[in-house]
Design an enzyme around this catalytic site. Structure first.
Site, PDB file in Angstrom:
ATOM      1  N   ASP A   1      27.279   7.346   2.813  1.00  0.00           N
ATOM      2  CA  ASP A   1      28.835   7.437   2.886  1.00  0.00           C
ATOM      3  C   ASP A   1      29.407   7.538   1.656  1.00  0.00           C
ATOM      4  O   ASP A   1      29.046   7.200   0.582  1.00  0.00           O
ATOM      5  CB  ASP A   1      29.420   6.327   3.859  1.00  0.00           C
ATOM      6  CG  ASP A   1      28.877   5.081   3.475  1.00  0.00           C
ATOM      7  OD1 ASP A   1      27.961   4.843   2.781  1.00  0.00           O
ATOM      8  OD2 ASP A   1      29.842   3.840   3.782  1.00  0.00           O
TER       9      ASP A   1
ATOM     10  N   GLU B   1      27.519   2.540   4.932  1.00  0.00           N
ATOM     11  CA  GLU B   1      27.059   1.266   4.016  1.00  0.00           C
ATOM     12  C   GLU B   1      28.467   0.640   3.252  1.00  0.00           C
ATOM     13  O   GLU B   1      28.413  -0.673   3.527  1.00  0.00           O
ATOM     14  CB  GLU B   1      26.222   1.576   2.726  1.00  0.00           C
ATOM     15  CG  GLU B   1      25.913   0.288   1.809  1.00  0.00           C
ATOM     16  CD  GLU B   1      27.031  -0.205   0.970  1.00  0.00           C
ATOM     17  OE1 GLU B   1      27.171  -1.751   0.989  1.00  0.00           O
ATOM     18  OE2 GLU B   1      27.742   0.539   0.305  1.00  0.00           O
TER      19      GLU B   1
END
Ligand SMILES: [Zn+2]
Ligand SMILES: [Zn+2]
Length: 403
Positions: free
Chosen positions: A87, A148
């Site tokens: 991400d 994350e």
């Protein structure tokens, strides 16, 4: 190291350009936590091109793929989980198109933590291990983890069984890391990233007229006492040999200068490296806040709203990665001693599932102006870090899966 040898350096060198190209491809197309739809689809597409059979939509927007070695032996086989987070962050990249043509094409979204590089390394590693399939045995579970940055992707993937089918015996992951200069690899046993907990407190008083405090219970004054008292927890109750942090980054209460508020909200973060310190502080923050409030006629609501444990490396797996790093960059570039970093990462949950190692691949180059901190709008990595990360991870994986 059986089966690895110096050929590996050549195999990495052959893939260097493609590796950098892949990182830039994902850098241009960042997506936020749990919105990594195109990222995941592209990862899956590339894994299918390798002949793998990826699973999409794992833990929301994650992707997994199982790669099996084909070497023959009568010994039992092992499964190694390799985790890459995918991400990006809600940040507008500050980079000149002329200097960095691969800058983010999406305003307000940026790979400002290096996860684009993690994707590129993991995909290239899958290709490299596929090409070497006959020289290792067991299986590699590739885990491309969403979210994350918001701490949530790892647990979502675990809930979907990524360490259960097949049962994972060990875990490995890396973070490109600009606090460490490019050319170095930082690896250590024990805690390397702290735990992180989001603290939420509401101090409940009784509102009133600013000129008549005796008829009210002022939660602003109580909140001030609580914040000061909580700072003594790290100073007085945690061992001086154990680092820990209690920070309140946000206080909200009241709406007018001459009115006593009804309540005040405090929002903060708690960091610790030792699990027992984390447990102690989570409990004591509530006890002290309630005790201070009770003494001053107020009440407190207390919640831990999210967080993750410390990343704790297994000694054996850390030693394996250290050997791999030394073979890649030389012993002089693999520092000894305390390698703890002041940040947190939900890789911690994978490390709790099976013995593992999370290590840091140096990615800054101040001479070229590449030294911005992670999560900065000027963040960049020295791309020489990519083949170093790939080679270290490949050597560690191949030693673990050696015939
Ligand atoms: Zn980050
Ligand atoms: Zn990160």
């Amino acid at each position: 190291m059986p089966g690895v040898g110096d050929a590996l350096a050549d195999e990495v060198a052959q893939r260097r350009e493609r590796l950098i190209e892949t990182r830039r491809y994902f850098h241009q197309r960042p997506e936020l936590s749990f919105e990594e739809y195109e990222t995941a689809a592209e990862i899956a597409r590339r894994l299918r091109d390798l002949g793998l059979d990826p699973h999409e939509g794992v833990g929301g927007t994650g992707v997994t793929a199982l790669l099996r070695g084909q070497a023959v032996s009568d010994q039992p086989t092992r499964t190694l989980l390799l985790r890459a987070d995918i991400d990006a962050l809600p940040i507008s990249e500050e980079a000149d198109e002329g200097v960095r043509p691969w800058r983010s094409q999406r305003p307000g979204v940026m790979h400002a933590c290096g996860h684009d590089g993690h994707i590129a390394i993991a995909l290239t590693l899958a290709e490299l291990l596929m090409a070497r399939r006959e020289q290792w045995r067991g299986a590699v579970q590739f885990v491309f983890q969403p979210a994350e940055e918001r701490i949530g992707g790892a647990l979502a993937m675990l809930a979907d069984g990524v360490t259960a089918h097949p049962k994972v015996d060990a875990t490995l992951g890396l973070h490109l890391w600009t606090p460490v200069p490019v050319g170095q690899v930082s690896v250590a046993a024990g805690a390397v990233f702290s735990s992180a907990d989001e603290i939420w407190l509401r101090v409940i008083g009784r509102g009133g007229h600013g000129a008549m405090p005796h008829l009210a219970v002022d939660p602003v004054v109580v909140a001030a006492e609580i914040i000061t008292a909580l700072q003594t927890l790290v100073a007085r109750e945690v061992s001086p040999f154990h680092p820990a942090v209690v920070t309140f980054g946000s206080i909200h209460g009241g709406g007018a200068f001459n009115v006593i508020a009804d309540s005040v909200e405090l929002h903060g973060t708690l960091r610790a490296y030792a699990p027992e310190d984390r447990e102690l502080l989570r409990r004591r923050i509530g006890e002290v806040a309630r005790g201070v409030a009770a003494g001053l006629r107020a009440e407190v609501e207390y919640e831990i709203r999210g967080g993750c444990p410390a990343c704790v490396n297994d000694a054996g797996m850390a030693a394996l990665v250290r050997r791999a790093a030394i073979a890649t960059v030389g012993a002089e570039n693999v520092p000894e001693g305390d390698q703890r970093q002041a940040a947190s990462d939900d890789m911690a949950y994978f490390l709790e599932e099976a013995p593992g190692c999370y290590f840091f691949v140096g990615a800054s180059d101040p001479a070229r102006g590449i030294d911005a901190p992670h999560h900065s709008a000027r963040f960049d990595i020295a791309e020489e870090a990519l083949p170093i990360g790939l080679e270290t991870l490949a050597r560690a994986a191949l030693e673990y899966l050696a015939v």
